[in-house]
Design a protein around this motif. Structure first.
Motif, PDB file in Angstrom:
ATOM      1  N   SER A   1       0.831  -1.213   0.000  1.00 60.36           N
ATOM      2  CA  SER A   1       0.000   0.000   0.000  1.00 60.36           C
ATOM      3  C   SER A   1       0.861   1.258   0.000  1.00 60.36           C
ATOM      4  O   SER A   1       0.526   2.268  -0.617  1.00 60.36           O
ATOM      5  N   ASP A   2       2.002   1.178   0.707  1.00 64.53           N
ATOM      6  CA  ASP A   2       2.916   2.327   0.669  1.00 64.53           C
ATOM      7  C   ASP A   2       3.484   2.526  -0.735  1.00 64.53           C
ATOM      8  O   ASP A   2       3.639   3.654  -1.206  1.00 64.53           O
ATOM      9  N   PHE A   3       3.818   1.410  -1.415  1.00 60.89           N
ATOM     10  CA  PHE A   3       4.331   1.540  -2.793  1.00 60.89           C
ATOM     11  C   PHE A   3       3.300   2.250  -3.666  1.00 60.89           C
ATOM     12  O   PHE A   3       3.644   3.147  -4.457  1.00 60.89           O
ATOM     13  N   ILE A   4       2.067   1.831  -3.550  1.00 60.28           N
ATOM     14  CA  ILE A   4       1.010   2.432  -4.385  1.00 60.28           C
ATOM     15  C   ILE A   4       0.783   3.884  -3.976  1.00 60.28           C
ATOM     16  O   ILE A   4       0.551   4.762  -4.819  1.00 60.28           O
ATOM     17  N   GLY A   5       0.859   4.140  -2.676  1.00 56.08           N
ATOM     18  CA  GLY A   5       0.696   5.513  -2.209  1.00 56.08           C
ATOM     19  C   GLY A   5       1.749   6.433  -2.781  1.00 56.08           C
ATOM     20  O   GLY A   5       1.462   7.515  -3.319  1.00 56.08           O
ATOM     21  N   VAL A   6       3.000   6.000  -2.667  1.00 52.14           N
ATOM     22  CA  VAL A   6       4.109   6.807  -3.190  1.00 52.14           C
ATOM     23  C   VAL A   6       4.038   6.881  -4.716  1.00 52.14           C
ATOM     24  O   VAL A   6       4.217   7.944  -5.317  1.00 52.14           O
TER      25      VAL A   6
ATOM     26  N   TYR B   1       8.957  10.317  -0.851  1.00 48.82           N
ATOM     27  CA  TYR B   1       8.845   8.947  -0.346  1.00 48.82           C
ATOM     28  C   TYR B   1       8.296   8.911   1.080  1.00 48.82           C
ATOM     29  O   TYR B   1       8.415   7.903   1.759  1.00 48.82           O
ATOM     30  N   SER B   2       7.751  10.024   1.531  1.00 49.47           N
ATOM     31  CA  SER B   2       7.132  10.056   2.851  1.00 49.47           C
ATOM     32  C   SER B   2       5.638   9.793   2.717  1.00 49.47           C
ATOM     33  O   SER B   2       5.028  10.105   1.705  1.00 49.47           O
ATOM     34  N   LEU B   3       5.087   9.244   3.780  1.00 47.98           N
ATOM     35  CA  LEU B   3       3.647   8.965   3.776  1.00 47.98           C
ATOM     36  C   LEU B   3       2.941   9.963   4.665  1.00 47.98           C
ATOM     37  O   LEU B   3       3.364  10.216   5.789  1.00 47.98           O
ATOM     38  N   GLY B   4       1.887  10.542   4.166  1.00 50.06           N
ATOM     39  CA  GLY B   4       1.004  11.388   4.962  1.00 50.06           C
ATOM     40  C   GLY B   4       1.535  12.758   5.281  1.00 50.06           C
ATOM     41  O   GLY B   4       0.975  13.478   6.111  1.00 50.06           O
ATOM     42  N   GLU B   5       2.630  13.148   4.632  1.00 43.57           N
ATOM     43  CA  GLU B   5       3.268  14.431   4.961  1.00 43.57           C
ATOM     44  C   GLU B   5       2.396  15.635   4.620  1.00 43.57           C
ATOM     45  O   GLU B   5       2.631  16.723   5.146  1.00 43.57           O
ATOM     46  N   ASP B   6       1.384  15.449   3.777  1.00 42.78           N
ATOM     47  CA  ASP B   6       0.523  16.575   3.397  1.00 42.78           C
ATOM     48  C   ASP B   6      -0.573  16.855   4.419  1.00 42.78           C
ATOM     49  O   ASP B   6      -1.213  17.902   4.370  1.00 42.78           O
ATOM     50  N   VAL B   7      -0.761  15.937   5.339  1.00 42.18           N
ATOM     51  CA  VAL B   7      -1.821  16.164   6.335  1.00 42.18           C
ATOM     52  C   VAL B   7      -1.319  16.034   7.764  1.00 42.18           C
ATOM     53  O   VAL B   7      -1.919  16.587   8.688  1.00 42.18           O
ATOM     54  N   ILE B   8      -0.245  15.315   7.955  1.00 38.90           N
ATOM     55  CA  ILE B   8       0.341  15.209   9.287  1.00 38.90           C
ATOM     56  C   ILE B   8       1.635  15.989   9.222  1.00 38.90           C
ATOM     57  O   ILE B   8       2.651  15.528   8.708  1.00 38.90           O
ATOM     58  N   GLU B   9       1.572  17.215   9.738  1.00 35.28           N
ATOM     59  CA  GLU B   9       2.665  18.143   9.513  1.00 35.28           C
ATOM     60  C   GLU B   9       3.302  18.562  10.827  1.00 35.28           C
ATOM     61  O   GLU B   9       2.585  18.797  11.801  1.00 35.28           O
ATOM     62  N   PRO B  10       4.621  18.672  10.860  1.00 38.75           N
ATOM     63  CA  PRO B  10       5.495  18.374   9.731  1.00 38.75           C
ATOM     64  C   PRO B  10       5.874  16.895   9.675  1.00 38.75           C
ATOM     65  O   PRO B  10       5.803  16.193  10.679  1.00 38.75           O
ATOM     66  N   GLY B  11       6.293  16.451   8.530  1.00 38.64           N
ATOM     67  CA  GLY B  11       6.978  15.185   8.377  1.00 38.64           C
ATOM     68  C   GLY B  11       6.200  14.011   7.877  1.00 38.64           C
ATOM     69  O   GLY B  11       6.706  13.190   7.144  1.00 38.64           O
ATOM     70  N   GLY B  12       4.966  13.855   8.321  1.00 39.96           N
ATOM     71  CA  GLY B  12       4.208  12.674   7.929  1.00 39.96           C
ATOM     72  C   GLY B  12       4.327  11.580   8.964  1.00 39.96           C
ATOM     73  O   GLY B  12       4.618  11.848  10.159  1.00 39.96           O
ATOM     74  N   ILE B  13       4.155  10.351   8.565  1.00 43.90           N
ATOM     75  CA  ILE B  13       4.155   9.251   9.531  1.00 43.90           C
ATOM     76  C   ILE B  13       5.174   8.176   9.221  1.00 43.90           C
ATOM     77  O   ILE B  13       5.559   7.412  10.096  1.00 43.90           O
TER      78      ILE B  13
END
Lengths: 283, 563
Positions: B408-413, B432-444
């Motif tokens: 799922s991460d591959f598809i997300g990225v 290559y970060s996940l969720g960085e657009d909504v969990i700020e800063p950095g993502g998860i």
């Protein structure tokens, strides 16, 4: 299937500036006047026509084709799209008639009326915004057929008339024209979406608006008239034949019309070279 | 059915295993578990033996084809997915994939159980089992999920098998899978199958609307016009996309997920002037459409199930104003998470739910949590779980679960990079970060630097505990980092081994390799080692032996300690 048409603001055209076209027009007129002046001394050696009035009735052809282009914007799928219409005017038939009066020696003045009509196509190239994505327009091509151009011209001409022989009269002329033009213009285009992924769109129709404008222009040319019919054995017994002849007229007309389209006018060239021939009556 | 009796089945298996010269790719373990992992890179004899075994078991009915598909990329290839049965009862987790080219085997992957000695007449009826599960879950079972008999291998690997009923129930915060002993009615095992983002969806009514995402970025929305209003129902794609707005009603959200409350057209996210201002709805709706496009354009996959199943999501499952009165499990699931529930929804065909995030003035761990649908990688990640469900069905525990998350991460990225150019107004930079657009800063999570979030970047550092279904969101970074290294190249921090990646310009190669491996080669119980062999096989299938892609994938797995 979605329709994605409509009108919008017009884009800049790729036409030469008006000043340069006026320059060309002036050049054409000067060329005709120069022709009159060059031929005048030769004509002066010839006797002036004895008849003072000539009535002319011609039919002929405007052989030259010409193009003009227009680009218009429309809104579709939340973005501005545009279509470019390349109008390809064809040759067409011309009716031309008039009357001239000999004023003094070889100098005459004439008043003519001409009518030109042609039916032509326009090539339409559109950029249609994508339904899903910004800035990814699809391009499509189409043709708008059955477009009509009509020009009715009233031409005043100053003429230098030369009686080359007793049966041949040659005149050169130039003068102003009043041209009333009617042109069919493509004012909107319709496209049909095919199917996902909507990478292609088809040109499915167009809307035509007939626009009319009257403008002034210039005309010049040469008229070659031959009154030889009475010399023919089988016609010589008819006195009236001394008054009837045939002729060939080559005229160049030039004008520019500003056609109004949705408060966004388009400038089109009018006239062109036309060759007509017909019957002549002299009194 | 053409199943053999237990003794005959066992005899056939053992006979095959002991035939002179028949050395399987991997001999069965003492617990009777036989792992098949043979590709074109394996010894030819191993591949032939695995193929012979599959043929034999297929003929006697012990293996039955679940699906047979032609290869979406290679014209001459075909793929079978087979399920092992014992006396007509499916053996849990025992599936095999076989790739063929013109009838000649190319690869065989899977897990089989040898020597099952189990009576298969249940003492309990399916209704009895359903009652047990309802008691355990406190919920009514999904209509489409009546208990099914399965042969269940002991989790401890002791070679013990039980006849159990398998059933699923959504408990309001978890999608539990229960295994109830068919003889005694006791619970044998259960796990949460809710695929969450982090631990703890040309016609006459179609219209194009303009929406603003959570970052005020403009997006085009494919919607449906009905009676002067516009609804978030995309009918222009081959698969319909629905975005429902639960308007903060958590109880109704849970009822919808349980299947006890219907969804009406009036529940669809809606707008009166087709200028959509609710960023959560806009981003969810557009994100699902773009994920659909990515799957189709990149992998020629027709939506999640390859048959254009509809995509459906719920936004605003709770109201941010209810944060302080909400129970912890609701906060964990509906505020601070996004998830895909494979059996949820009115039609039981799966629902993606995107959490509400936190009020802007509240930080958690120094991070602000915005509407989860605002991150395209999260949207794609959740939908990818459905792709897994419809393909390998990687078991959502331990290494197979980590592979499930990693895919799922591959598809997300991948979707984020694919759609990077589609964003406007400065939004949507891919990384290559996940969720960085909504969990700020950095993502998860970070596939580039897993350790940034305390996740393992090498197999030796893998999580071995029980929590999070065996660390599925933690250990997923090991294959995730391998995916990153295979594309970008680099040196693994722990092993010091360098990887010659294919380069960002050839990103699609690695995406294709992993997608193929995870959707057509891996099976429900595959582990990291199998994923290594399958991706190498996939690279050979697609780009040839000794190709840059094969080299990159091989080096990447080695670098992260998976051999």
């Amino acid at each position: 299937m979605t329709e994605a048409p409509v009108l919008g603001a017009r884009q800049p055209r790729t036409r030469p500036p008006t000043s340069s076209r006026q320059g060309a027009l002036l050049g054409s007129l000067l060329w005709v006047i120069a022709g009159v002046l060059v031929t005048a001394p030769a004509a002066r050696a010839q006797p002036a026509p004895t008849e003072r009035v000539v009535v002319r009735l011609d039919a002929g052809w405007r052989p030259a084709s010409r193009t003009f282009a227009d680009t218009r914007a429309f809104t579709a799928n939340l973005e501005q799209g545009q279509f470019a219409a390349d109008y390809e005017l064809k040759d067409g038939g011309v009716f031309d008639g008039g009357v001239s009066f000999l004023l003094w020696r070889n100098l005459a003045i004439g008043l003519d009326v001409s009518s030109f009509r042609t039916v032509h196509d326009a090539r339409i190239n559109s950029e249609v915004p994508h339904p899903f994505f910004f800035d990814l327009p699809r391009t499509t091509e189409g043709r708008a057929g059955g477009l009509e151009r009509r020009e009715v011209g009233i031409h005043i001409r100053a003429m230098w008339v030369s009686q080359v022989t007793d049966w041949l009269v040659v005149s050169v002329f130039a003068g102003p024209s009043i041209i009333s033009a009617t042109q069919d213009l493509v004012s909107a285009v319709q496209h049909t979406e095919i199917a996902f992924p909507f990478s292609e769109v088809t040109f499915s129709g167009h809307t035509v608006s007939a626009r009319k404008e009257t403008t002034t222009g210039l005309n010049g040319g040469v008229d070659i008239d031959s009154f030889f019919l009475h010399r023919l054995p089988f016609l010589g017994d008819f006195e009236v034949m001394e008054h009837i002849g045939v002729g060939l007229l080559v005229r160049y007309v030039r004008g520019t019309a500003i056609l109004p389209v949705d408060n966004d006018p388009i400038e089109v060239d009018l006239g062109g070279l036309q060759i007509t021939s017909g019957v002549r009556f002299r009194f | 059915m053409h199943a053999l009796s237990r003794p005959v089945f066992s005899a056939v298996l053992f006979a095959l295993l002991t035939l002179p010269g028949l050395a399987l790719a991997q001999p069965p373990a003492s617990n009777g578990v036989l792992t098949l992992s043979a590709g074109s890179g394996s010894a030819l004899t191993a591949l032939r033996e695995a193929d012979t075994l599959v043929n034999q078991l297929t003929r006697d009915g012990s293996l039955r084809a679940v699906s047979q598909d032609s290869d979406p990329l290679l014209a001459d290839r075909g793929h079978e997915r087979l399920q092992q049965f014992h006396n007509g009862i499916p053996v849990f987790g025992a599936t095999v994939t076989r790739q063929t080219s013109g009838g000649i085997p190319v690869s065989v992957f899977g897990t089989l159980h040898v020597g099952i000695d189990l009576e298969t007449t249940p003492a309990l009826s399916a209704d009895d089992a359903a009652r047990v599960v309802q008691e355990l879950s406190g919920r009514t079972l999904f209509r489409s999920a009546a208990p099914q008999l399965v042969v269940f291998p002991d989790r401890g690997g002791a070679g013990v098998y039980r006849l159990v009923y398998e059933a699923r129930a959504f408990t309001g915060s978890q999608l539990m899978v229960y295994f109830v002993d068919a003889a005694t009615g006791t619970l044998v095992w259960s796990y949460n199958d809710l695929k969450t983002q982090q631990p703890v969806l040309p016609c006459s009514r179609c219209a194009i609307g303009e929406g603003l995402g959570i970052k005020s970025d403009r997006k085009k929305m494919s919607v449906t016009a009905v009676g002067g209003a516009f609804f978030a129902h995309d009918q222009l794609r081959p698969a319909d996309v629905f975005t429902f707005d639960m308007r903060g009603d958590v109880q109704r959200t849970q009822q919808v997920l349980e299947g006890t409350a219907p969804l009406f057209d009036s529940d669809l996210a809606t707008d009166t002037d087709n200028r959509w201002l609710d960023g959560a709805s806009v981003d969810a709706h557009v994100g699902m459409g773009w994920t659909h496009d990515y799957l189709l354009n990149r992998f020629n996959r027709q939506s999640l199930n390859n048959q254009n199943v509809r995509l459906l999501s719920l936004v605003h499952p709770v109201d941010r104003a209810d944060l302080f009165s909400a129970p912890p499990e609701v906060i964990g699931l509906f505020f601070l998470n996004a998830f895909y529930c494979g059996l949820c929804g009115p039609d039981g065909a799966g629902v993606a739910v995107f959490g509400e995030g936190l009020p802007p003035n509240i930080l958690l761990g120094g991070q602000r949590f915005n509407f989860f649908s605002g991150a395209l990688d999260i949207v794609a990640h959740e939908l990818a779980h459905a792709v897994t469900d419809f393909t390998s069905a990687l078991l959502y525990v331990d290494e197979s679960g980590a592979l499930n998350e990693a895919f799922s991460d591959f598809i997300g990225v991948g979707t984020e990079f694919y759609a990077e150019s589609l964003f406007r107004d400065g939004a949507g930079a891919a990384d290559y970060s996940l969720g960085e657009d909504v969990i700020e800063p950095g993502g998860i999570r970070s596939l580039a630097t897993p350790q940034q979030f305390g996740d393992p970047d090498h197999y030796s550092l893998r999580f071995l505990g029980e929590s999070d279904n065996g660390g599925v969101h933690t250990n997923s970074l090991i294959p995730g980092h391998a995916f990153y290294l295979a594309i970008e190249g680099g040196v693994n921090r722990v092993s010091g081994l360098s990887v010659a990646g294919v380069g960002a310009q050839n990103r699609e190669q690695i995406e294709q390799v992993f997608f193929r491996a995870f959707t057509v080669l891996l099976t429900r119980s595959s582990d990291f080692a199998a994923a290594r062999v399958a991706t190498i096989q996939s690279a050979r299938d697609l780009y040839g032996a000794n190709s840059a892609a094969e080299l990159a994938v091989t080096q990447a797995w080695t670098a992260v300690g998976v051999n």
